[in-house]
Design a protein around this motif. Structure first.
Motif, PDB file in Angstrom:
ATOM      1  N   ALA A  28      -8.904  -3.097   1.438  1.00  0.00           N
ATOM      2  CA  ALA A  28      -7.695  -2.719   0.725  1.00  0.00           C
ATOM      3  C   ALA A  28      -8.019  -1.749  -0.403  1.00  0.00           C
ATOM      4  O   ALA A  28      -9.109  -1.750  -0.955  1.00  0.00           O
ATOM      5  CB  ALA A  28      -7.023  -3.957   0.151  1.00  0.00           C
ATOM      6  N   VAL A  29      -7.057  -0.911  -0.727  1.00  0.00           N
ATOM      7  CA  VAL A  29      -7.156  -0.028  -1.881  1.00  0.00           C
ATOM      8  C   VAL A  29      -6.435  -0.722  -3.032  1.00  0.00           C
ATOM      9  O   VAL A  29      -5.266  -1.073  -2.922  1.00  0.00           O
ATOM     10  CB  VAL A  29      -6.510   1.334  -1.575  1.00  0.00           C
ATOM     11  CG1 VAL A  29      -6.489   2.195  -2.828  1.00  0.00           C
ATOM     12  CG2 VAL A  29      -7.250   2.026  -0.458  1.00  0.00           C
ATOM     13  N   ALA A  30      -7.128  -0.954  -4.124  1.00  0.00           N
ATOM     14  CA  ALA A  30      -6.543  -1.691  -5.243  1.00  0.00           C
ATOM     15  C   ALA A  30      -5.777  -0.743  -6.162  1.00  0.00           C
ATOM     16  O   ALA A  30      -6.030   0.459  -6.193  1.00  0.00           O
ATOM     17  CB  ALA A  30      -7.640  -2.407  -6.022  1.00  0.00           C
ATOM     18  N   LEU A  31      -4.835  -1.311  -6.909  1.00  0.00           N
ATOM     19  CA  LEU A  31      -4.125  -0.552  -7.934  1.00  0.00           C
ATOM     20  C   LEU A  31      -4.162  -1.366  -9.220  1.00  0.00           C
ATOM     21  O   LEU A  31      -3.477  -2.374  -9.343  1.00  0.00           O
ATOM     22  CB  LEU A  31      -2.680  -0.287  -7.525  1.00  0.00           C
ATOM     23  CG  LEU A  31      -1.846   0.462  -8.587  1.00  0.00           C
ATOM     24  CD1 LEU A  31      -2.398   1.870  -8.802  1.00  0.00           C
ATOM     25  CD2 LEU A  31      -0.381   0.517  -8.194  1.00  0.00           C
ATOM     26  N   VAL A  83       4.382 -11.991   2.452  1.00  0.00           N
ATOM     27  CA  VAL A  83       4.534 -10.539   2.544  1.00  0.00           C
ATOM     28  C   VAL A  83       5.969 -10.145   2.888  1.00  0.00           C
ATOM     29  O   VAL A  83       6.495  -9.171   2.339  1.00  0.00           O
ATOM     30  CB  VAL A  83       3.552  -9.963   3.583  1.00  0.00           C
ATOM     31  CG1 VAL A  83       3.837  -8.478   3.824  1.00  0.00           C
ATOM     32  CG2 VAL A  83       2.112 -10.133   3.114  1.00  0.00           C
ATOM     33  N   ALA A  84       6.610 -10.872   3.776  1.00  0.00           N
ATOM     34  CA  ALA A  84       7.987 -10.532   4.146  1.00  0.00           C
ATOM     35  C   ALA A  84       8.901 -10.529   2.929  1.00  0.00           C
ATOM     36  O   ALA A  84       9.779  -9.657   2.789  1.00  0.00           O
ATOM     37  CB  ALA A  84       8.506 -11.518   5.200  1.00  0.00           C
ATOM     38  N   LYS A 138       7.345   2.471  -3.556  1.00  0.00           N
ATOM     39  CA  LYS A 138       7.228   1.236  -2.767  1.00  0.00           C
ATOM     40  C   LYS A 138       5.790   1.018  -2.311  1.00  0.00           C
ATOM     41  O   LYS A 138       5.287  -0.114  -2.330  1.00  0.00           O
ATOM     42  CB  LYS A 138       8.174   1.311  -1.561  1.00  0.00           C
ATOM     43  CG  LYS A 138       9.650   1.310  -1.934  1.00  0.00           C
ATOM     44  CD  LYS A 138      10.539   1.570  -0.724  1.00  0.00           C
ATOM     45  CE  LYS A 138      11.997   1.722  -1.130  1.00  0.00           C
ATOM     46  NZ  LYS A 138      12.888   2.001   0.034  1.00  0.00           N
ATOM     47  N   TYR A 139       5.136   2.086  -1.901  1.00  0.00           N
ATOM     48  CA  TYR A 139       3.744   1.998  -1.440  1.00  0.00           C
ATOM     49  C   TYR A 139       2.849   1.424  -2.532  1.00  0.00           C
ATOM     50  O   TYR A 139       2.122   0.451  -2.319  1.00  0.00           O
ATOM     51  CB  TYR A 139       3.276   3.389  -1.014  1.00  0.00           C
ATOM     52  CG  TYR A 139       1.812   3.494  -0.639  1.00  0.00           C
ATOM     53  CD1 TYR A 139       1.379   3.158   0.639  1.00  0.00           C
ATOM     54  CD2 TYR A 139       0.866   3.953  -1.549  1.00  0.00           C
ATOM     55  CE1 TYR A 139       0.033   3.262   0.993  1.00  0.00           C
ATOM     56  CE2 TYR A 139      -0.474   4.070  -1.206  1.00  0.00           C
ATOM     57  CZ  TYR A 139      -0.887   3.727   0.068  1.00  0.00           C
ATOM     58  OH  TYR A 139      -2.216   3.829   0.412  1.00  0.00           O
ATOM     59  N   PHE A 140       2.902   1.996  -3.723  1.00  0.00           N
ATOM     60  CA  PHE A 140       2.023   1.537  -4.789  1.00  0.00           C
ATOM     61  C   PHE A 140       2.451   0.178  -5.335  1.00  0.00           C
ATOM     62  O   PHE A 140       1.603  -0.585  -5.823  1.00  0.00           O
ATOM     63  CB  PHE A 140       1.936   2.587  -5.890  1.00  0.00           C
ATOM     64  CG  PHE A 140       1.057   3.753  -5.519  1.00  0.00           C
ATOM     65  CD1 PHE A 140      -0.309   3.596  -5.398  1.00  0.00           C
ATOM     66  CD2 PHE A 140       1.603   4.999  -5.252  1.00  0.00           C
ATOM     67  CE1 PHE A 140      -1.132   4.649  -5.036  1.00  0.00           C
ATOM     68  CE2 PHE A 140       0.796   6.071  -4.880  1.00  0.00           C
ATOM     69  CZ  PHE A 140      -0.577   5.890  -4.770  1.00  0.00           C
ATOM     70  N   LEU A 200       0.658  -5.572  -5.239  1.00  0.00           N
ATOM     71  CA  LEU A 200       0.853  -6.952  -4.813  1.00  0.00           C
ATOM     72  C   LEU A 200      -0.206  -7.391  -3.806  1.00  0.00           C
ATOM     73  O   LEU A 200      -0.059  -8.442  -3.170  1.00  0.00           O
ATOM     74  CB  LEU A 200       2.252  -7.114  -4.217  1.00  0.00           C
ATOM     75  CG  LEU A 200       3.409  -7.040  -5.231  1.00  0.00           C
ATOM     76  CD1 LEU A 200       4.749  -6.994  -4.516  1.00  0.00           C
ATOM     77  CD2 LEU A 200       3.349  -8.220  -6.204  1.00  0.00           C
ATOM     78  N   ASP A 201      -1.251  -6.596  -3.651  1.00  0.00           N
ATOM     79  CA  ASP A 201      -2.392  -6.909  -2.783  1.00  0.00           C
ATOM     80  C   ASP A 201      -2.069  -6.848  -1.294  1.00  0.00           C
ATOM     81  O   ASP A 201      -2.782  -7.440  -0.475  1.00  0.00           O
ATOM     82  CB  ASP A 201      -2.989  -8.278  -3.117  1.00  0.00           C
ATOM     83  CG  ASP A 201      -3.616  -8.311  -4.504  1.00  0.00           C
ATOM     84  OD1 ASP A 201      -4.183  -7.285  -4.918  1.00  0.00           O
ATOM     85  OD2 ASP A 201      -3.534  -9.358  -5.175  1.00  0.00           O
ATOM     86  N   VAL A 202      -1.029  -6.121  -0.924  1.00  0.00           N
ATOM     87  CA  VAL A 202      -0.822  -5.821   0.496  1.00  0.00           C
ATOM     88  C   VAL A 202      -1.888  -4.801   0.879  1.00  0.00           C
ATOM     89  O   VAL A 202      -2.011  -3.760   0.224  1.00  0.00           O
ATOM     90  CB  VAL A 202       0.583  -5.257   0.754  1.00  0.00           C
ATOM     91  CG1 VAL A 202       0.740  -4.832   2.219  1.00  0.00           C
ATOM     92  CG2 VAL A 202       1.645  -6.307   0.391  1.00  0.00           C
TER      93      VAL A 202
END
Length: 238
Positions: free
Chosen positions: A38-41, A79-80, A130-132, A137-139
């Motif tokens: 995953a790419v973290a933010l 996730v949903a 929405k992406y970031f 949220l660790d998706v």
């Protein structure tokens, strides 16, 4: 609606392939899916508040606080539920507009902070935000794609279409992705969005086309690199 960016190779020849195949990952990309994490933010909240206050004042910081509160409330949830909450937040917070009206430019990719401050943006701005949000949220980033499409307007039977962007969530590499869209408030699988004709998709790991082999480097999209640089200046750490 945005303008599909120029890339050093053509994706438009793929648009006659099926909607499902275009929105799905190529077979060669499946291995990359498993290899890359995953790419973290991370967020420098103090710097984000300082940036927002200096640019947009109290109204901007209120919008930022509302976004941070939504993220905190959704942390660790299924996730949903996260997908729906993020989709609803941005669709309700940002008013659909054109870059020419908001930024006096033909095409501009706003950071999430800028979209919150302006309370207005075009399709790319919704998708970026929405992406970031979902990355925060660790998706896993490899489950998310920014997808350029042609969107049919005017209802059934219409031949009018415009350049548009949506966000796709892929539970597995071969899954029918769920589509997060500012034009449609509900989240549907791509197979149920007959109004959308995909062109190409990308994320932090690369650019994808159906049958195109390994993903091409995302740095071929110059606006993506510029977006990340501006986010870092604001207090995001992608």
């Amino acid at each position: 609606m945005g303008v599909i960016p120029f890339l050093p190779f053509s994706f438009h020849r793929h648009t006659r392939l099926s909607r499902r195949s275009l929105l799905s990952v190529s077979v060669a990309a499946v291995g990359l899916w498993a290899l890359r994490g995953a790419v973290a933010l991370d967020l420098d909240v103090g710097r984000l508040h300082q940036t927002m206050q200096s640019r947009y004042g109290a109204r901007g910081t209120q919008a930022l606080d509302a976004w941070l509160a939504m993220l905190q409330a959704q942390a660790g949830r299924p996730v949903a539920q996260q997908l729906q909450a993020v989709n609803n937040f941005w669709n309700q917070t940002v008013m659909a507009s054109e870059d020419s009206a908001v930024w006096s430019q033909a095409d501009y990719w706003a950071t999430p902070l800028e979209s919150l401050g302006q309370r207005a943006g075009d399709c790319e701005d919704y998708v970026i935000a929405k992406y970031f949000s979902l990355i925060r949220l660790d998706v896993p980033a490899q489950k998310l794609r920014l997808i350029y499409v042609r969107a049919r307007m005017g209802g059934a039977g219409s031949t009018q279409s415009v350049a548009h962007m949506v966000l796709g969530y892929y539970e597995t590499p071969a899954a029918d992705p769920l589509v997060l869209d500012n034009l449609v408030s509900s989240i549907y699988p791509a197979s149920q969005r007959s109004d959308l004709t995909p062109v190409f998709s990308f994320n932090a790991q690369g650019i994808y086309v159906a049958g195109g082999g390994r993903p091409a480097p995302v740095d071929r999209i110059g606006r993506w690199q510029d977006l990340l640089a501006r986010m870092r200046q604001e207090g995001f750490m992608p």
